[in-house]
Write a protein that holds these residues in place. Structure first.
Motif, PDB file in Angstrom:
ATOM      1  N   LEU A 182       0.822  -1.207   0.000  1.00  0.00           N
ATOM      2  CA  LEU A 182       0.000   0.000   0.000  1.00  0.00           C
ATOM      3  C   LEU A 182       0.859   1.261   0.000  1.00  0.00           C
ATOM      4  O   LEU A 182       0.659   2.166  -0.830  1.00  0.00           O
ATOM      5  N   LEU A 183       1.835   1.325   0.927  1.00  0.00           N
ATOM      6  CA  LEU A 183       2.593   2.557   1.134  1.00  0.00           C
ATOM      7  C   LEU A 183       3.755   2.718   0.168  1.00  0.00           C
ATOM      8  O   LEU A 183       4.142   3.848  -0.144  1.00  0.00           O
ATOM      9  N   ILE A 184       4.322   1.617  -0.298  1.00  0.00           N
ATOM     10  CA  ILE A 184       5.496   1.700  -1.170  1.00  0.00           C
ATOM     11  C   ILE A 184       5.114   1.664  -2.644  1.00  0.00           C
ATOM     12  O   ILE A 184       5.761   2.315  -3.475  1.00  0.00           O
ATOM     13  N   VAL A 185       4.053   0.923  -2.981  1.00  0.00           N
ATOM     14  CA  VAL A 185       3.689   0.756  -4.396  1.00  0.00           C
ATOM     15  C   VAL A 185       2.408   1.506  -4.747  1.00  0.00           C
ATOM     16  O   VAL A 185       2.395   2.361  -5.641  1.00  0.00           O
ATOM     17  N   ALA A 186       1.312   1.201  -4.050  1.00  0.00           N
ATOM     18  CA  ALA A 186       0.004   1.714  -4.454  1.00  0.00           C
ATOM     19  C   ALA A 186      -0.115   3.226  -4.310  1.00  0.00           C
ATOM     20  O   ALA A 186      -0.535   3.922  -5.246  1.00  0.00           O
ATOM     21  N   VAL A 187       0.236   3.763  -3.137  1.00  0.00           N
ATOM     22  CA  VAL A 187       0.080   5.206  -2.915  1.00  0.00           C
ATOM     23  C   VAL A 187       0.975   6.026  -3.842  1.00  0.00           C
ATOM     24  O   VAL A 187       0.493   6.966  -4.499  1.00  0.00           O
TER      25      VAL A 187
END
Length: 224
Positions: free
Chosen positions: A93-98
């Protein structure tokens, strides 16, 4: 420098990778920028973007992230070791998606507010030949000479950031006025450098697309 400990690897993931994904998606959607081709510039921009995202994460969910990492156990990443699935989901979530989502939003916003239509191609050369089907190419060189040929499946075109050049798999004779005069006997192709080109024309076959080997010299000689 390759991380030597788990702590160093964690710092790399937290500081650099969010910026790397943001920059990669941003470049994919907007096209490559000249100022970001140098490796050191790309690294600095990735670190800066990652640090900014980390600061936003700390403000928005700092206590939760600390509990996720530490987990109340021994070691700086005891929580990750105790809850690997939850930590993996948070990392995605924090490293790729956001970061990827922010890059996409930025690209959409720029396109809607741009005064002119922007193509995510770094040069007009790339835009001209991107997804280009088989066709005739006619070139007038800076020397005044004409060069022409068939751009087919065995041809090749360079792409940015390489220097522009073009290989046409079959060469055609051209008159002084640019008129096609027929295929060069025994041709194995012709090579053209973009830096030598003054005018380049793309000419579609005169009839409906046919098999590449069925394009005859007589049909091409009528192209202007």
């Amino acid at each position: 420098m390759v991380p030597g400990t788990v702590q160093q690897l964690t710092i790399l993931l937290i500081l650099v990778l969010p910026g790397v994904f943001y920059q990669a998606v941003r470049e994919r959607l907007r096209g490559a920028l000249a100022g970001e081709q140098e490796p050191q510039n790309r690294l600095v921009r990735a670190i800066a973007a990652g640090a900014l995202l980390d600061a936003l994460y700390a403000v928005a969910a700092g206590p939760w992230l600390v509990r996720l990492l530490a987990g109340g156990g021994d070691g700086p990443i005891a929580g990750v070791l105790g809850q690997p699935r939850r930590a993996g989901l948070a990392a995605l979530l924090l490293i790729v998606a956001v970061p990827s989502g922010l890059a996409w939003v930025e690209a959409v916003w720029r396109r809607r507010h741009a005064r002119a239509r922007y193509e995510p191609m770094p040069t007009a050369w790339d835009a001209l030949f991107h997804d280009r089907g088989s066709c005739f190419i006619r070139v007038r060189l800076k020397s005044g000479l004409w060069v022409a040929g068939w751009l087919g499946s065995r041809s090749a075109v360079s792409a940015y950031p390489q220097q522009g050049d073009l290989y046409l798999q079959a060469q055609y004779r051209v008159g002084s006025d640019g008129r096609f005069l027929g295929k060069v006997p025994g041709t194995a192709g012709v090579y053209v450098r973009a830096s030598d080109v003054e005018v380049l024309e793309v000419l579609l076959p005169p009839s409906a697309p046919a098999a590449e080997g069925e394009v005859d010299d007589g049909g091409s000689s009528g192209e202007q």
